[in-house]
Design a protein around this motif. Structure first.
Motif, PDB file in Angstrom:
ATOM      1  N   ARG A 104       0.832  -1.203   0.000  1.00 46.54           N
ATOM      2  CA  ARG A 104       0.000   0.000   0.000  1.00 46.54           C
ATOM      3  C   ARG A 104       0.869   1.257   0.000  1.00 46.54           C
ATOM      4  O   ARG A 104       0.574   2.232  -0.698  1.00 46.54           O
ATOM      5  CB  ARG A 104      -0.924  -0.010   1.222  1.00 46.54           C
ATOM      6  CG  ARG A 104      -2.105   0.934   1.071  1.00 46.54           C
ATOM      7  CD  ARG A 104      -3.129   0.741   2.191  1.00 46.54           C
ATOM      8  NE  ARG A 104      -4.095   1.814   2.146  1.00 46.54           N
ATOM      9  CZ  ARG A 104      -5.402   1.630   1.929  1.00 46.54           C
ATOM     10  NH1 ARG A 104      -5.890   0.432   1.745  1.00 46.54           N
ATOM     11  NH2 ARG A 104      -6.223   2.665   1.897  1.00 46.54           N
ATOM     12  N   GLN A 240      -7.776   7.019  -1.180  1.00 47.05           N
ATOM     13  CA  GLN A 240      -7.998   5.968  -0.183  1.00 47.05           C
ATOM     14  C   GLN A 240      -8.956   4.910  -0.721  1.00 47.05           C
ATOM     15  O   GLN A 240      -8.753   3.710  -0.535  1.00 47.05           O
ATOM     16  CB  GLN A 240      -8.551   6.578   1.115  1.00 47.05           C
ATOM     17  CG  GLN A 240      -7.571   7.511   1.824  1.00 47.05           C
ATOM     18  CD  GLN A 240      -6.190   6.896   2.007  1.00 47.05           C
ATOM     19  OE1 GLN A 240      -6.043   5.736   2.385  1.00 47.05           O
ATOM     20  NE2 GLN A 240      -5.154   7.680   1.710  1.00 47.05           N
ATOM     21  N   LEU A 241     -10.005   5.362  -1.411  1.00 47.60           N
ATOM     22  CA  LEU A 241     -10.975   4.416  -1.962  1.00 47.60           C
ATOM     23  C   LEU A 241     -10.347   3.538  -3.037  1.00 47.60           C
ATOM     24  O   LEU A 241     -10.627   2.342  -3.123  1.00 47.60           O
ATOM     25  CB  LEU A 241     -12.181   5.170  -2.539  1.00 47.60           C
ATOM     26  CG  LEU A 241     -13.403   5.231  -1.628  1.00 47.60           C
ATOM     27  CD1 LEU A 241     -13.065   5.994  -0.363  1.00 47.60           C
ATOM     28  CD2 LEU A 241     -14.592   5.839  -2.334  1.00 47.60           C
ATOM     29  N   ASP A 244      -8.284   1.024  -1.296  1.00 48.86           N
ATOM     30  CA  ASP A 244      -9.160   0.016  -0.680  1.00 48.86           C
ATOM     31  C   ASP A 244      -9.673  -0.961  -1.733  1.00 48.86           C
ATOM     32  O   ASP A 244      -9.764  -2.163  -1.484  1.00 48.86           O
ATOM     33  CB  ASP A 244     -10.343   0.711   0.019  1.00 48.86           C
ATOM     34  CG  ASP A 244      -9.909   1.434   1.297  1.00 48.86           C
ATOM     35  OD1 ASP A 244      -8.829   1.093   1.821  1.00 48.86           O
ATOM     36  OD2 ASP A 244     -10.642   2.333   1.746  1.00 48.86           O
ATOM     37  N   ALA A 247      -6.981  -3.272  -2.593  1.00 46.35           N
ATOM     38  CA  ALA A 247      -6.790  -4.225  -1.498  1.00 46.35           C
ATOM     39  C   ALA A 247      -7.741  -5.406  -1.652  1.00 46.35           C
ATOM     40  O   ALA A 247      -7.354  -6.563  -1.446  1.00 46.35           O
ATOM     41  CB  ALA A 247      -7.020  -3.528  -0.158  1.00 46.35           C
TER      42      ALA A 247
ATOM     43  N   ASP B 244     -15.833  -1.743  -4.598  1.00 44.52           N
ATOM     44  CA  ASP B 244     -15.148  -2.325  -3.436  1.00 44.52           C
ATOM     45  C   ASP B 244     -14.618  -1.224  -2.524  1.00 44.52           C
ATOM     46  O   ASP B 244     -14.678  -1.339  -1.295  1.00 44.52           O
ATOM     47  CB  ASP B 244     -13.998  -3.227  -3.899  1.00 44.52           C
ATOM     48  CG  ASP B 244     -14.508  -4.530  -4.527  1.00 44.52           C
ATOM     49  OD1 ASP B 244     -15.675  -4.889  -4.283  1.00 44.52           O
ATOM     50  OD2 ASP B 244     -13.728  -5.169  -5.264  1.00 44.52           O
ATOM     51  N   GLY B 245     -14.081  -0.179  -3.133  1.00 51.34           N
ATOM     52  CA  GLY B 245     -13.592   0.945  -2.340  1.00 51.34           C
ATOM     53  C   GLY B 245     -14.707   1.612  -1.565  1.00 51.34           C
ATOM     54  O   GLY B 245     -14.566   1.924  -0.375  1.00 51.34           O
ATOM     55  N   ALA B 248     -15.709  -0.334   1.455  1.00 51.23           N
ATOM     56  CA  ALA B 248     -14.848  -0.102   2.618  1.00 51.23           C
ATOM     57  C   ALA B 248     -15.309   1.143   3.371  1.00 51.23           C
ATOM     58  O   ALA B 248     -15.345   1.161   4.601  1.00 51.23           O
ATOM     59  CB  ALA B 248     -13.398   0.051   2.169  1.00 51.23           C
TER      60      ALA B 248
END
Lengths: 257, 257
Positions: A104, A240-241, A244, A247, B244-245, B248
DNA sequence: CTATACGTCGTACAGTGTACGGTGTACGGG
DNA sequence: CCCGTACACCGTACACTGTACGACGTATAG
């Protein structure tokens, strides 16, 4: 013309310019007054200072103290010039070595490096790179960025898709920032002033009952950012999204693999 | 000029055009030969058929069988015309009622509706809407899309941020598709041909040892899609990551709340 | 009936990328 | 040495853009 797309010229000619032949002997006729590099550097400086639309053949020629048509002895056309400009910008990007860091953080660094690129050269964010300039600058950038994604557990095609997704997000954000700057300059009105003017005018026209959510949430967002949107906040929020989302992809593959 | 940005004109004049006054009495002078709506409809049809760059004042005037300057009696300038075009496109978007469906399906529907918009009007994806056209079309669109996000557990500002993030992704994808179409037409070379031409030329120049990941993964992706990138695949791939983001974000808020 | 506001539109201007052709220069072959 | 040739440089011209300006006719208000 209105090229805002790379690799719009002939591939062979473009590649020959991007990968210059070091073993070039003296040619006939008078010596050239400039070097190709100087033309590209001047074009980038002009674009940085005054925007891509200021880079016209006549204006760039004036900057270099030659006539407009002289530029065509260095470059086949404006399309090829754009490729050279962008590849040069890629070549001088910072590339931090993040070997060993968590994935990340490595992707964060890649995003940050691209953000720096677009910060230094806002015009670069406005160009479509669907067919990228396949020069040394891009190759170095691509190799570096893939190395940040290597060893996460994604296969080759997913690696490329994930990188494309991340870079596409950063470019879209940078484009929004560049647009905001351009709008501020050309309209002699910053976002806050524009928002204020429209909010008061809309209040007289609009029936809040017809658009309850739009008025409530639109006003809330407008008050928060002083405009309809704040590009910098959208970048921080979206990054950040995006991570995520990646991820979820990485974890999914790890479970399968 | 090269406006590719909405709300580049005077806010008051633009809003007056977007929200026409129904109680308009007969004015002096000759009767108007056209209606404003007809101008906007003609402009949109022209842009759909031949691209936004075909929409010049002269060309549009010819389409309507009037002189170029006549258009200026209907619209203050091209900037305002662009606002009207886009708001009209927004107004006719499909809006599916997904009340009661899971939030992921509701956001998928929103994305799909915007994809349909950009499919019908590819030019719309190329316009910067940082300062959107605040007309009835946008308001209806915004209200509808916020209703899809309501009740997920996000506060007002997060709602707006999440929607912006999703729409920004769909627009970036559509822009890539539009660019691909434009490149194919203008270069008389589709992506596959372009990729093949460059791959064979690059192979002669490039040292694979200098760029091991780039050559391996770049080739893998190129073979997979027949080009450097495939916009349609990038959309399908990216949309899942975006959702998916957002998941989260939603789950994070649900835990906190 | 007249003054005025308005619809229509021809011309003109500054700007774009670049095709074409003219002019001067330096090198290669005889 | 000398000349043909390949090349650097550049002035002019063309088709195109948005739109400012002003001319001209028309329908309404007073």
């Amino acid at each position: 013309m209105s090229i805002e797309r790379t690799s719009a010229g002939d591939p062979a000619r473009t590649l020959a310019l991007l990968w210059p032949d070091a073993a070039a002997g003296r040619r006939r006729g008078p010596e050239r007054g400039l070097k190709l590099d100087a033309v590209v550097v001047a074009a980038n400086r002009l674009a940085d200072r005054e925007g891509l639309e200021a880079v016209t053949m006549r204006r760039l020629a004036k900057e270099l103290h030659v006539a407009a048509m002289t530029l065509y002895t260095y470059v086949p056309g404006k399309a090829e010039l754009l490729d050279l400009m962008l590849d040069a910008a890629y070549a001088e990007m910072p590339r931090r070595d993040t070997t060993g860091a968590p994935w990340r953080d490595r992707l964060l660094a890649v995003a940050e490096e691209n953000r720096i690129l677009f910060d230094a050269h806002p015009w670069a964010a406005t160009i479509s790179t669907l067919r990228p300039p396949l020069g040394p600058g891009l190759m170095a950038k691509y190799e570096h960025e893939l190395s940040a994604l290597a060893g996460i557990g994604l296969d080759d095609v997913d690696c490329d898709d994930a990188l494309t997704h991340l870079l596409s997000f950063v470019q879209a954000s940078a484009r929004a920032s560049a647009d905001a700057r351009a709008a501020r300059q050309e309209s002699a009105m910053n976002d806050e002033q524009w928002w204020a003017a429209n909010a008061s005018l809309l209040a007289q026209i609009l029936d809040p009952l017809a658009y309850p959510l739009a008025t409530r949430i639109g006003t809330a967002a407008g008050v928060e950012y002083g405009s309809a949107h704040d590009p910098d906040h959208a970048y921080q929020f979206g990054l950040q999204l995006v991570l995520d989302g990646l991820a979820a992809l990485v974890d999914g593959k790890a479970v399968k693999g």
